[in-house]
Design a protein around this motif. Structure first.
Motif, PDB file in Angstrom:
ATOM      1  N   SER A  49      78.689 -51.600   3.578  1.00 17.01           N
ATOM      2  CA  SER A  49      77.690 -52.520   3.005  1.00 17.01           C
ATOM      3  C   SER A  49      77.991 -53.977   3.360  1.00 17.01           C
ATOM      4  CB  SER A  49      77.605 -52.354   1.489  1.00 17.01           C
ATOM      5  OG  SER A  49      77.227 -51.044   1.152  1.00 17.01           O
ATOM      6  N   LEU A  50      78.252 -54.177   4.652  1.00  9.90           N
ATOM      7  CA  LEU A  50      78.515 -55.519   5.171  1.00  9.90           C
ATOM      8  C   LEU A  50      77.492 -55.847   6.252  1.00  9.90           C
ATOM      9  CD1 LEU A  50      82.399 -55.318   5.632  1.00  9.90           C
ATOM     10  CD2 LEU A  50      81.171 -56.641   3.900  1.00  9.90           C
ATOM     11  N   PRO A  51      77.202 -57.131   6.463  1.00 13.30           N
ATOM     12  CA  PRO A  51      76.309 -57.501   7.566  1.00 13.30           C
ATOM     13  C   PRO A  51      76.936 -57.129   8.912  1.00 13.30           C
ATOM     14  CG  PRO A  51      76.636 -59.355   6.067  1.00 13.30           C
ATOM     15  CD  PRO A  51      77.610 -58.290   5.672  1.00 13.30           C
ATOM     16  N   GLN A  52      76.089 -56.762   9.845  1.00 14.39           N
ATOM     17  CA  GLN A  52      76.551 -56.380  11.180  1.00 14.39           C
ATOM     18  C   GLN A  52      77.358 -57.492  11.828  1.00 14.39           C
ATOM     19  OE1 GLN A  52      75.281 -57.634  14.293  1.00 14.39           O
ATOM     20  NE2 GLN A  52      76.354 -56.194  15.589  1.00 14.39           N
ATOM     21  N   SER A  53      76.934 -58.736  11.632  1.00 10.28           N
ATOM     22  CA  SER A  53      77.649 -59.866  12.234  1.00 10.28           C
ATOM     23  C   SER A  53      79.064 -60.007  11.666  1.00 10.28           C
ATOM     24  CB  SER A  53      76.874 -61.166  12.032  1.00 10.28           C
ATOM     25  OG  SER A  53      76.689 -61.423  10.649  1.00 10.28           O
ATOM     26  N   THR A  54      79.223 -59.731  10.392  1.00  6.67           N
ATOM     27  CA  THR A  54      80.546 -59.780   9.761  1.00  6.67           C
ATOM     28  C   THR A  54      81.445 -58.690  10.333  1.00  6.67           C
ATOM     29  OG1 THR A  54      79.624 -60.690   7.733  1.00  6.67           O
ATOM     30  CG2 THR A  54      81.777 -59.619   7.552  1.00  6.67           C
ATOM     31  N   VAL A  55      80.897 -57.490  10.470  1.00  4.24           N
ATOM     32  CA  VAL A  55      81.666 -56.380  11.035  1.00  4.24           C
ATOM     33  C   VAL A  55      82.068 -56.701  12.470  1.00  4.24           C
ATOM     34  CG1 VAL A  55      81.580 -53.943  11.713  1.00  4.24           C
ATOM     35  CG2 VAL A  55      80.660 -54.661   9.499  1.00  4.24           C
ATOM     36  N   ALA A  56      81.160 -57.257  13.243  1.00  2.00           N
ATOM     37  CA  ALA A  56      81.469 -57.602  14.636  1.00  2.00           C
ATOM     38  C   ALA A  56      82.624 -58.604  14.704  1.00  2.00           C
ATOM     39  CB  ALA A  56      80.230 -58.158  15.325  1.00  2.00           C
ATOM     40  N   THR A  57      82.639 -59.564  13.810  1.00  2.00           N
ATOM     41  CA  THR A  57      83.727 -60.540  13.775  1.00  2.00           C
ATOM     42  C   THR A  57      85.052 -59.862  13.438  1.00  2.00           C
ATOM     43  OG1 THR A  57      82.212 -62.306  13.125  1.00  2.00           O
ATOM     44  CG2 THR A  57      84.556 -62.649  12.650  1.00  2.00           C
ATOM     45  N   HIS A  58      85.035 -59.000  12.426  1.00  2.00           N
ATOM     46  CA  HIS A  58      86.257 -58.280  12.046  1.00  2.00           C
ATOM     47  C   HIS A  58      86.738 -57.365  13.168  1.00  2.00           C
ATOM     48  CE1 HIS A  58      86.656 -59.677   7.965  1.00  2.00           C
ATOM     49  NE2 HIS A  58      85.456 -59.245   7.617  1.00  2.00           N
ATOM     50  N   ILE A  59      85.824 -56.710  13.843  1.00  2.00           N
ATOM     51  CA  ILE A  59      86.189 -55.824  14.962  1.00  2.00           C
ATOM     52  C   ILE A  59      86.863 -56.641  16.070  1.00  2.00           C
ATOM     53  CG2 ILE A  59      85.239 -54.384  16.832  1.00  2.00           C
ATOM     54  CD1 ILE A  59      85.413 -52.931  14.133  1.00  2.00           C
ATOM     55  N   ALA A  60      86.338 -57.813  16.356  1.00  2.00           N
ATOM     56  CA  ALA A  60      86.935 -58.672  17.385  1.00  2.00           C
ATOM     57  C   ALA A  60      88.365 -59.056  17.010  1.00  2.00           C
ATOM     58  CB  ALA A  60      86.078 -59.913  17.597  1.00  2.00           C
ATOM     59  N   ILE A  61      88.591 -59.343  15.753  1.00  2.00           N
ATOM     60  CA  ILE A  61      89.937 -59.701  15.289  1.00  2.00           C
ATOM     61  C   ILE A  61      90.885 -58.513  15.435  1.00  2.00           C
ATOM     62  CG2 ILE A  61      91.297 -60.306  13.229  1.00  2.00           C
ATOM     63  CD1 ILE A  61      88.804 -62.036  12.405  1.00  2.00           C
ATOM     64  N   LEU A  62      90.422 -57.327  15.059  1.00  2.00           N
ATOM     65  CA  LEU A  62      91.255 -56.125  15.200  1.00  2.00           C
ATOM     66  C   LEU A  62      91.561 -55.824  16.659  1.00  2.00           C
ATOM     67  CD1 LEU A  62      89.510 -53.871  12.523  1.00  2.00           C
ATOM     68  CD2 LEU A  62      91.815 -54.880  12.369  1.00  2.00           C
ATOM     69  N   GLU A  63      90.578 -56.030  17.505  1.00  2.63           N
ATOM     70  CA  GLU A  63      90.784 -55.790  18.943  1.00  2.63           C
ATOM     71  C   GLU A  63      91.744 -56.827  19.533  1.00  2.63           C
ATOM     72  OE1 GLU A  63      88.213 -54.278  22.682  1.00  2.63           O
ATOM     73  OE2 GLU A  63      87.278 -55.810  21.442  1.00  2.63           O
ATOM     74  N   ASN A  64      91.589 -58.083  19.167  1.00  3.23           N
ATOM     75  CA  ASN A  64      92.485 -59.136  19.657  1.00  3.23           C
ATOM     76  C   ASN A  64      93.923 -58.915  19.209  1.00  3.23           C
ATOM     77  OD1 ASN A  64      90.470 -60.468  21.039  1.00  3.23           O
ATOM     78  ND2 ASN A  64      89.997 -61.850  19.354  1.00  3.23           N
ATOM     79  N   ALA A  65      94.099 -58.261  18.068  1.00  5.21           N
ATOM     80  CA  ALA A  65      95.434 -57.945  17.563  1.00  5.21           C
ATOM     81  C   ALA A  65      95.976 -56.644  18.156  1.00  5.21           C
ATOM     82  CB  ALA A  65      95.404 -57.861  16.043  1.00  5.21           C
ATOM     83  N   SER A  66      95.206 -56.030  19.050  1.00  3.73           N
ATOM     84  CA  SER A  66      95.585 -54.759  19.697  1.00  3.73           C
ATOM     85  C   SER A  66      95.730 -53.617  18.699  1.00  3.73           C
ATOM     86  CB  SER A  66      96.876 -54.919  20.506  1.00  3.73           C
ATOM     87  OG  SER A  66      96.710 -55.884  21.503  1.00  3.73           O
ATOM     88  N   LEU A  67      94.965 -53.662  17.621  1.00  2.00           N
ATOM     89  CA  LEU A  67      94.976 -52.573  16.650  1.00  2.00           C
ATOM     90  C   LEU A  67      93.926 -51.528  16.955  1.00  2.00           C
ATOM     91  CD1 LEU A  67      95.602 -54.628  13.402  1.00  2.00           C
ATOM     92  CD2 LEU A  67      97.212 -53.119  14.580  1.00  2.00           C
ATOM     93  N   ILE A  68      92.891 -51.927  17.710  1.00  2.00           N
ATOM     94  CA  ILE A  68      91.856 -50.997  18.148  1.00  2.00           C
ATOM     95  C   ILE A  68      91.435 -51.371  19.565  1.00  2.00           C
ATOM     96  CG2 ILE A  68      90.951 -50.580  15.814  1.00  2.00           C
ATOM     97  CD1 ILE A  68      88.557 -52.389  16.592  1.00  2.00           C
ATOM     98  N   THR A  69      90.753 -50.455  20.200  1.00  2.00           N
ATOM     99  CA  THR A  69      90.069 -50.752  21.458  1.00  2.00           C
ATOM    100  C   THR A  69      88.617 -50.366  21.278  1.00  2.00           C
ATOM    101  OG1 THR A  69      90.643 -48.586  22.364  1.00  2.00           O
ATOM    102  CG2 THR A  69      92.118 -50.407  22.917  1.00  2.00           C
ATOM    103  N   THR A  70      87.738 -51.113  21.901  1.00  2.00           N
ATOM    104  CA  THR A  70      86.320 -50.823  21.774  1.00  2.00           C
ATOM    105  C   THR A  70      85.775 -50.313  23.096  1.00  2.00           C
ATOM    106  OG1 THR A  70      85.761 -53.116  22.300  1.00  2.00           O
ATOM    107  CG2 THR A  70      85.972 -52.567  19.974  1.00  2.00           C
ATOM    108  N   GLU A  71      84.660 -49.616  22.973  1.00  2.00           N
ATOM    109  CA  GLU A  71      83.952 -49.107  24.159  1.00  2.00           C
ATOM    110  C   GLU A  71      82.635 -49.841  24.275  1.00  2.00           C
ATOM    111  OE1 GLU A  71      83.439 -44.975  23.360  1.00  2.00           O
ATOM    112  OE2 GLU A  71      85.555 -44.529  23.574  1.00  2.00           O
ATOM    113  N   SER A  72      82.149 -49.957  25.495  1.00  2.00           N
ATOM    114  CA  SER A  72      80.848 -50.613  25.714  1.00  2.00           C
ATOM    115  C   SER A  72      79.708 -49.659  25.464  1.00  2.00           C
ATOM    116  CB  SER A  72      80.757 -51.123  27.139  1.00  2.00           C
ATOM    117  OG  SER A  72      81.745 -52.081  27.351  1.00  2.00           O
TER     118      SER A  72
END
Length: 72
Positions: A49-72
């Motif tokens: 129940s979060l805005p998509q833009s908020t989730v995208a920001t959090h995902i970027a932080i997790l990816e930058n910390a090398s905790l996740i990898t994303t797919e296109s």
């Protein structure tokens, strides 16, 4: 070792980005969701129940910390 038994080992001096990324409850919730299944940003946003833009920001932080990898 099962996925549910994996442990994250960090060195506070070297892994400050990982520690900062884990300091947010929504990001920890996202990691828990992603540990269970692959989800896209919209699915995560709906589940938490979060805005998509908020989730995208959090995902970027997790990816930058090398905790996740994303797919296109």
């Amino acid at each position: 070792m099962k996925d549910s038994e994996k442990v994250l080992i960090v060195n506070p001096l070297e892994d400050i980005d990982k520690l900062k990324a884990l300091a947010s409850e929504p990001r920890v919730q996202m990691l828990d969701l992603l540990r269970k299944s692959r989800l896209n940003i919209n699915e995560i946003a709906e589940t938490l129940s979060l805005p998509q833009s908020t989730v995208a920001t959090h995902i970027a932080i997790l990816e930058n910390a090398s905790l996740i990898t994303t797919e296109s």
